[in-house]
Design a protein around this motif. Sequence first.
Motif, PDB file in Angstrom:
ATOM      1  N   ALA A 193     163.407  52.743  24.159  1.00 48.93           N
ATOM      2  CA  ALA A 193     164.377  53.386  23.674  1.00 48.93           C
ATOM      3  C   ALA A 193     165.630  53.105  24.571  1.00 48.93           C
ATOM      4  O   ALA A 193     166.708  53.476  23.287  1.00 48.93           O
TER       5      ALA A 193
ATOM      6  N   SER B 145     157.950  54.067  19.710  1.00 52.30           N
ATOM      7  CA  SER B 145     157.932  54.886  20.914  1.00 52.30           C
ATOM      8  C   SER B 145     157.215  56.166  20.689  1.00 52.30           C
ATOM      9  O   SER B 145     156.219  56.398  21.033  1.00 52.30           O
TER      10      SER B 145
ATOM     11  N   SER C 157     152.659  56.891  20.975  1.00 53.05           N
ATOM     12  CA  SER C 157     152.656  58.323  21.742  1.00 53.05           C
ATOM     13  C   SER C 157     152.057  59.214  20.652  1.00 53.05           C
ATOM     14  O   SER C 157     151.907  60.279  21.168  1.00 53.05           O
TER      15      SER C 157
ATOM     16  N   SER D  23     163.250  51.402  17.760  1.00 53.34           N
ATOM     17  CA  SER D  23     162.564  51.624  18.552  1.00 53.34           C
ATOM     18  C   SER D  23     162.439  53.197  19.808  1.00 53.34           C
ATOM     19  O   SER D  23     161.325  52.942  19.943  1.00 53.34           O
ATOM     20  N   THR D  24     162.986  54.183  19.080  1.00 53.56           N
ATOM     21  CA  THR D  24     162.953  55.223  19.466  1.00 53.56           C
ATOM     22  C   THR D  24     161.880  55.566  19.016  1.00 53.56           C
ATOM     23  O   THR D  24     160.518  56.410  19.104  1.00 53.56           O
TER      24      THR D  24
ATOM     25  N   TRP E  70     157.218  52.521  26.831  1.00 53.48           N
ATOM     26  CA  TRP E  70     157.852  52.789  25.241  1.00 53.48           C
ATOM     27  C   TRP E  70     159.242  53.564  25.452  1.00 53.48           C
ATOM     28  O   TRP E  70     160.676  53.159  24.609  1.00 53.48           O
ATOM     29  N   THR E  71     159.167  54.576  26.025  1.00 55.11           N
ATOM     30  CA  THR E  71     160.849  56.334  26.390  1.00 55.11           C
ATOM     31  C   THR E  71     161.539  55.249  26.889  1.00 55.11           C
ATOM     32  O   THR E  71     162.647  55.032  26.185  1.00 55.11           O
TER      33      THR E  71
END
Length: 397
Positions: free
Chosen positions: A296, A156, A160, A152-153, A292-293
């Motif tokens: 994560a 994200s 970006s 997920s990190t 998104w962050t």
Amino acid sequence: MLFQYVRKPTPTDLLTSPESFKYFEYGMFCMGWHTPAKYKILYYTFATLLFGWCVVYLPIGISISFVKDLRTFTPSELLTVLQLFFNAVGLPFKVLFFNLYKSGFYKAKEILSRMDKRCHTLEERMEVHRWVVRCNMAYLIYQVIYTSYTISTFLSAALSGKLPWRIFNPFVDWRESRSNFWRAAVNETALMLCSVTQTVISDIYPLLYGLILRAHIKLLQMRVEKLCTDPEKSDEENQEDLINCIKDHKLIKEFAEIIRPTIARTIFVQFLLIGLCLGLCMINLLFFADIWTGLATVAYINGLMVQTFPFCFVCDFIKSDCEHLEVAIFHSNWINTSRRYKTSLIFFLKNSQETISFTAGSIFPISTSTNIQVAKLAFSVVTFVNQLNIADRLTKN
């Protein structure tokens, strides 16, 4: 089959207690912790390179990046790097503690094999199978939680257009081109996947120990409840059953003593880090993170919580199981037994009153209440940041 160690029990094909660590041992092998019988030199070379990459380079790379790019960090990126840094610094200690006491891991498995020899009935062997499946499922769940944070990190950051963790890379400048960005991002993600797998291994084994320990305490309680309930058994046979239960209890305590040193040190490091890292995550989530962050960060918080909370919860259950065992001994069918039997029972009862418990660094009792107190530190950090308007100052800068 990959999932053969989480299968349902069948009377003709049951798992044994040492198989509680099957997926754990697969992870150990992949991370260079479990030496195979063949190709040892090649494996040691691989293990050394992997150890240097994940355990040595990771905290150093984060430190260099932190100093080098401090002025270019957004507040959210800064907090992400900081929370990763503290966990990366703690990882070498957790890896070291396990490997220092790795011989205890194999001794514990040998004791579990001896415990299984006392499981004569199908009911007991099926109960062992169920607890073994729970242990293996716990490892898989941990692996999914930790890996989901990494993926997920990465996603994200990719969406970006920024590096996931900004780990210093001396060979690739990610700012030069789009292809360099993807090379650096993939390298960081691969590094973190290996790192989180080592973290899974160092975090999960106390829980596996605790679960299988509970299983054998409960099995012993079942045997105690059956003492002197068979009218066809003689006094000598009843005495032998009691002596066997005393021996089982001795094995359980021996198992606890073997696993205690490595658990105490690992959980102590986790208690020191979890409050601080959780506080950084909460600040990031509440004040700075985009959607998104934020996703994560939530995945990272889940990983932080499972580092200690499940094992602390199991420790509370172990204490309760020991108390139930003590009650079962006292309420067993001993009234009409011989004097010799009663003397042995008193000895057993006295020993059972020494509850099996664990401490973190021989300082903090490992329990749910301690874990909650440590987690409260995160909210104290958030309150401190909020009252001093640190978040607003970082945003303006």
